[in-house]
Motif scaffolding. Structure first.
Motif, PDB file in Angstrom:
ATOM      1  N   VAL A  49       2.248  -1.278   4.894  1.00 50.96           N
ATOM      2  CA  VAL A  49       2.363   0.184   4.812  1.00 50.96           C
ATOM      3  C   VAL A  49       3.804   0.629   5.089  1.00 50.96           C
ATOM      4  CG1 VAL A  49      -0.047   0.530   5.501  1.00 50.96           C
ATOM      5  CG2 VAL A  49       1.737   0.502   7.262  1.00 50.96           C
ATOM      6  N   ASN A 106      -3.791   6.186   5.235  1.00 50.78           N
ATOM      7  CA  ASN A 106      -3.352   5.756   3.908  1.00 50.78           C
ATOM      8  C   ASN A 106      -4.591   5.379   3.082  1.00 50.78           C
ATOM      9  OD1 ASN A 106      -2.590   4.017   1.722  1.00 50.78           O
ATOM     10  ND2 ASN A 106      -0.635   3.589   2.726  1.00 50.78           N
ATOM     11  N   CYS A 138       0.813  -1.215   0.000  1.00 51.65           N
ATOM     12  CA  CYS A 138       0.000   0.000   0.000  1.00 51.65           C
ATOM     13  C   CYS A 138       0.851   1.272   0.000  1.00 51.65           C
ATOM     14  CB  CYS A 138      -0.943  -0.002   1.211  1.00 51.65           C
ATOM     15  SG  CYS A 138      -2.200  -1.301   1.124  1.00 51.65           S
ATOM     16  N   PHE A 139       2.132   1.154  -0.337  1.00 52.73           N
ATOM     17  CA  PHE A 139       3.003   2.340  -0.333  1.00 52.73           C
ATOM     18  C   PHE A 139       3.956   2.310  -1.525  1.00 52.73           C
ATOM     19  CE2 PHE A 139       5.403  -0.955   1.727  1.00 52.73           C
ATOM     20  CZ  PHE A 139       6.727  -0.718   1.369  1.00 52.73           C
ATOM     21  N   GLU A 184       3.792   5.211   8.433  1.00 51.13           N
ATOM     22  CA  GLU A 184       2.324   5.101   8.423  1.00 51.13           C
ATOM     23  C   GLU A 184       1.819   4.047   9.408  1.00 51.13           C
ATOM     24  OE1 GLU A 184       1.385   6.110   3.746  1.00 51.13           O
ATOM     25  OE2 GLU A 184       1.959   4.059   4.277  1.00 51.13           O
TER      26      GLU A 184
END
Length: 368
Positions: free
Chosen positions: A210, A221, A108-109, A214
């Motif tokens: 993440v 996010n 997710c990053f 985060e």
């Protein structure tokens, strides 16, 4: 081993799957930055965090203490086309069939140093790529079985007809690209497909990987929010972790790890969150046996009866079950000792149909 629970960790190449696996098991599986570096499944056994077992150990001072454990299996990264044998598809699918639950890691990053197999970060696309492959593999399995059973059903066999009706429900779902979980199968339907070991019937946890900064507030996010919304549609669990932070924690002694987590504003590690989510997803609880020789945690499904729970320890105890001598963990601790609990009448004798409760401290009486 106190539990047979096995969770398969899966994900597309380079999403942080092996980094996370290495961290939570300290197993040291290779985690190079290229697809298919994890060819054979690596199995890691981790202790289930349960502070009660240490309290019981302090009370009984046993020769040994055995906590409950979970098995995590790091399964080789798959790609689109796995169900047709692309990448390491066939190996991937056979390994994942053997697990109780699936944990899908999605990134997710952004990180320019780590190449994503599809060239950009989109966790929903990644989830759908994996789920499509699982659906296609199940579709083939169910179609083969349905073709075989249809002939028997046509001859008037009632059992075959009942099975065929369930298979048709599942087929309709899979043909639509939906997992078998969404087929609306009843408790009576499930035994009809149990032997097929369908991938898309397995409970699922999405692990949102993440960035380090985060981890304390993953909900900020937007990609994590998207994963949570997707998971909510099928009743799946989401656990947000930073694989990089978990890797750092794994290198620290327990006391330093606790301080490190506190500094980051994290109440618990990603591993603890993952284990709790797995327990909740699979409806698991722990009961204990305690004495001078051993204090041990045993994992069972919530709703298990006493005689069946006895079989977790040994089949002879289940076969020769007479009674279960039980005191709840809270009552035992409040009384300060087993003797104190007995004096207050808090140690109960229960029969074979007693439904075990989380934290029951148990002595099984049996005769074989």
């Amino acid at each position: 081993m106190s539990t047979n629970l096995e969770v398969g960790i899966v994900g597309l190449p380079n999403v942080g799957k092996s980094t996370l696996f290495n961290a939570i098991t300290k197993a040291g599986a290779e985690a190079a930055n290229y697809p298919f570096c994890t060819i054979e499944p690596n199995v890691g056994i981790v202790e289930v965090p349960d502070p009660r077992i240490q309290v019981l150990t302090d009370m009984y001072n046993p020769k040994k203490t055995i906590p409950a454990v979970m098995r995590f299996v790091d399964i080789a990264g798959l790609v689109a086309g796995a169900s047709k044998g692309e990448g390491l598809g066939n190996k991937f699918l056979s390994h994942i069939r053997e697990t109780d639950a699936i944990a899908e890691v999605v990134r997710c990053f952004e990180d320019s140093n780590i190449t994503h197999v599809d060239g950009s970060i989109d966790p929903i696309r990644d989830i759908e790529t994996i789920n499509t492959e699982l659906c296609l593999a199940d579709l083939e399995t169910v179609q083969k079985r349905a073709d075989r059973i249809a002939k028997v059903a046509q001859c008037g066999d009632k059992d075959a007809k009942a099975e065929y009706d369930v298979l048709k429900k599942v087929l309709a779902c899979l043909e639509n690209g939906e997992p078998a979980r969404k087929a609306g199968l009843t408790k009576d339907d499930l035994p009809q497909v149990k032997d097929l070991n369908l991938l898309t019937l397995k409970p699922i946890i999405y692990i949102a990987n993440v960035a380090e900064d985060e981890a304390g507030n993953p909900d900020a996010n937007p990609n994590v929010k998207r994963v949570e919304e997707y998971a909510a549609q099928e009743g799946a669990q989401v656990v947000a972790v930073s694989a990089k932070i978990e890797a750092e924690i794994a290198e620290l002694p327990a006391d330093e790890a606790a301080v490190f987590l506190e500094e980051l504003g994290l109440p618990e590690s990603g591993l603890d969150k993952l284990i709790k989510a797995s327990y909740a997803l699979l409806g698991l609880i722990n009961f204990f046996t305690a004495g001078a020789d051993e204090v041990r945690a045993w994992t069972i499904v919530n709703g298990t009866k006493a005689q069946k729970a006895a079989g977790k320890i040994h089949t002879d105890i289940e076969r020769g079950f007479i009674r279960a001598e039980i005191v709840s963990y809270d009552d035992l601790i409040a009384c300060g000792s087993e003797q104190g609990a007995k004096e207050k009448g808090l140690v109960r004798l229960e029969g074979k149909d007693y439904i075990m409760k989380d934290g029951d401290v148990t002595y099984f009486r049996f005769n074989v």
